[in-house]
Each structure stands twice: as C-alpha cells, then as structure tokens.
Scaffold this active site. Structure first.
Site, short mmCIF file in Angstrom:
data_model
loop_
_atom_site.label_atom_id
_atom_site.label_comp_id
_atom_site.label_asym_id
_atom_site.label_seq_id
_atom_site.Cartn_x
_atom_site.Cartn_y
_atom_site.Cartn_z
N TYR A 157 0.84 -1.20 0.00
CA TYR A 157 0.00 0.00 0.00
C TYR A 157 0.88 1.25 0.00
O TYR A 157 1.64 1.51 0.95
CB TYR A 157 -0.91 0.04 1.23
CG TYR A 157 -1.94 -1.06 1.31
CD1 TYR A 157 -2.27 -1.84 0.20
CD2 TYR A 157 -2.61 -1.33 2.49
CE1 TYR A 157 -3.21 -2.85 0.27
CE2 TYR A 157 -3.57 -2.33 2.57
CZ TYR A 157 -3.86 -3.10 1.47
OH TYR A 157 -4.81 -4.08 1.55
N GLY A 158 0.78 2.00 -1.07
CA GLY A 158 1.63 3.19 -1.18
C GLY A 158 3.10 2.84 -1.31
O GLY A 158 3.95 3.71 -1.17
#
Length: 343
Positions: free
Chosen positions: A55-56
């Site tokens: 995530y990210g």
C-alpha cells in the site's frame, strides 16, 4: 464496538477493522490527517488495523507506524506481504528469501518489534506452500509474528495449507481475508464453510463493493471522478450491479438506513465473518461508518437482500478478485492440437 474472537487464536478484535489502503498519495496524501483518522478509530473502540507493505509502496505502513506510537499495545496489527516492492523479481512473492526480508522491512516501517497477524496477500502458484509456511513458522517462533493468515486464497488452497501444516508440524494459517459484499457473495459457497471447518477467523475486504454501495454510483448518471474509476472501471460501471444497487437503495430507504450502513450491517451479520474492513479516505467518511456500527438488520431485510442477490452468488466478479491461472493461461485448459482427439 463489539469484540469477536479471531478464529481460534484467542485474540479478540473489533467487528470493524480499520483498513488503510488509501492512506497514501493514491488516496489521502495528508499523513497528519491519516494519523488523526487512525486515532479517531481507536478512540471509537476499533482495536484492529489492517495494512500491507505494498500500500503506497511502504508509505502506508510508515503512516500506521507513526499513528500507533504510544498505543501499540492496545492494537491488533495486521499487515501483508507478497506484492511487488521493487523491480527485482525476488522482491515479491511468498518465497522464504523474500519473506524474511519483507517482515524486517515492515517491522521497521511500523515501528514495532512484532506483528499480530502476518498475511500472504495473494496466492503464489510458483512457490511451494510448504516453503511459505516453514518461513512463517520460523517468524512465529522468533516472536516477530503472533499469528499467520492468508488473503484471497481459494478454498482448495486453504485446505491444502491446513494439510501441509499438520503433516509437517508447521504453524497453521489462522485467518483468511476474502472480498465480500452484498454484490459479491460467492465466498458463502465454499470459502466461508471451509474457514468454519478449520477454525479460521475471517476479515472481509470491500464490504462496500469498492464504493458501489455508498450511493455514489447510479445507473444513467455521470460517474464520480476518482482513482477507483481508473482502477476498476468494469466493476463500477457494470449494469447488472448498478441495477442491484438501485433496488438496494430502495430497500435501505424503506428500512431507514443509508445504503452504506445497510451494506456494512449485512457483512457483519454473517456468523462466519469476524470483522469487516472499512476503508475511509476522509474523516467524514470514517465518522459516517462509525455512526452505522449499531445498525442491526432483521430477518425480513436480510430475506429481501437475498432476493436481490441470491446467497452464494456474485453479480459479476470484482476486477481485482483472484483469477486462477487456468482461466488466464490457455495451455492449462487446452491440450496441444495433436493430442486433442479422443482417438
């Protein structure tokens, strides 16, 4: 917030789990605002936080780590590995080589010395499950991980993993994280019964069907301009799903609930679902979801939902749902031409 047992781990978690996938530049790029949202969720009684290294591309775990400083002991922290974290082919997957590196990276970003639930993010058909479970078992024995789980595994692979653990004396997968919503109910057929049989806790992602069940998407109206429209356009514009959303909107209004509250209450009402993952991008969205946590659906409402989307069915698959290799590789479902004839 109601607490539930996480499978047979003995761990107790809130019925809502705070998902953090959008806490980064692809969703909410304001780190301080994301930290405030995490604190707001904790103050409201949520003790379960789910994230992932991908995530990210590490940004989200760093935000979560910052938010949990001073509050780590009150949180059941879950993260995941398997997604690509660099250009090297060995910086992804479920090999021992990558797992032992990935967990150290996550621990550093999360500013903690242990992870409560470490999950295989996606099936890895190229790695022997014994290899993966052996590496995860070592992490549990080293105290770096408390429990292990999976995400997006088909029922057959959940059973295989349980068998391998028993035969080889390895730690068992204790949880599964599948997608589940009113629009995507196929896990009711095999995955949820399999999890029940083996005592797995279940935390479901996308109970709002990627936003379709938030009253933002309607048939024959302009669709909202957001990153999800670029990511899962087929899902968000599927006419069959939008037809069902229209019926569900009417049902929600008759019941005196918002569509989002109806959808969340549906997900948490299933006896095999431990927790439903909420993924708010803004504080207003978080507050609205928290306001619906007390909603209870009666049998009459659940029966009506069953008539709109029959139990155990998907109106159509999510764009991001797991697709077996046999569905994408023709060589796994077609013999060479010279071998196809029966005689």
């Amino acid at each position: 917030m109601r607490m539930r047992k996480l499978g047979r781990t003995g761990i107790e978690v809130s019925a809502y789990c705070l998902g953090t996938m959008v806490f980064n530049k692809m969703g909410n790029p304001d780190h301080d605002d994301c930290v405030r949202m995490i604190h707001r969720a904790l103050d409201a009684g949520i003790n379960f936080v789910d994230t992932a290294d991908v995530y990210g591309y590490s940004e989200t775990e760093e935000i979560v780590g910052k938010a949990l400083e001073g509050r780590r002991d009150e949180v059941v922290l879950a993260t995941k590995f398997n997604g690509p974290m660099g250009k090297s082919p060995n910086r992804s997957g479920s090999s021992r080589r990558w797992i032992v590196q990935a967990v150290e990276d996550s621990l550093r970003r999360l500013r903690t010395d242990y992870i409560d639930l470490y999950q295989i993010h996606h099936p890895d058909p190229h790695t022997d499950i014994e290899e993966t479970l052996s590496a995860l078992t070592d992490l549990v024995r080293a105290g770096k991980v408390r429990a292990i789980g999976s995400s997006n595994l088909p029922a057959s692979e959940i059973v295989e993993a349980q068998w391998v653990s028993q035969q080889r004396g390895l730690h068992r997968l204790r949880t599964e994280q599948p997608t589940y919503s009113i629009l995507n109910r196929s896990i009711e057929r095999e995955i949820l019964p399999t999890c029940r049989r083996h005592g797995l806790g279940v935390l479901v992602w996308s109970p709002l069907a990627m936003g379709l069940l938030t009253d933002r998407y309607r048939k024959n109206t302009p669709q909202p301009d957001n990153p999800r429209m670029q990511w899962v356009p087929r899902h968000l514009t599927d006419e069959h799903k939008l037809d069902a959303v229209k019926q569900l909107l009417t049902l929600a209004e008759e019941a005196g609930h918002s569509l989002a509250h109806l959808a969340m209450a549906f997900a948490t009402s299933h006896p095999d679902v431990t927790a439903a993952i909420i993924g708010p991008r803004t504080m207003d969205q978080l507050d609205d979801l928290l306001a619906g946590a007390t909603v209870t659906l009666g049998d009459d409402i659940l029966d009506k939902i069953d008539t709109i989307v029959p139990p155990g069915t998907d109106i159509s698959p999510l764009d991001v749902s797991h697709t077996p290799l046999s569905s994408t590789r023709t060589d796994l479902r077609r013999r060479p031409p010279h071998e196809r004839a029966a005689a």
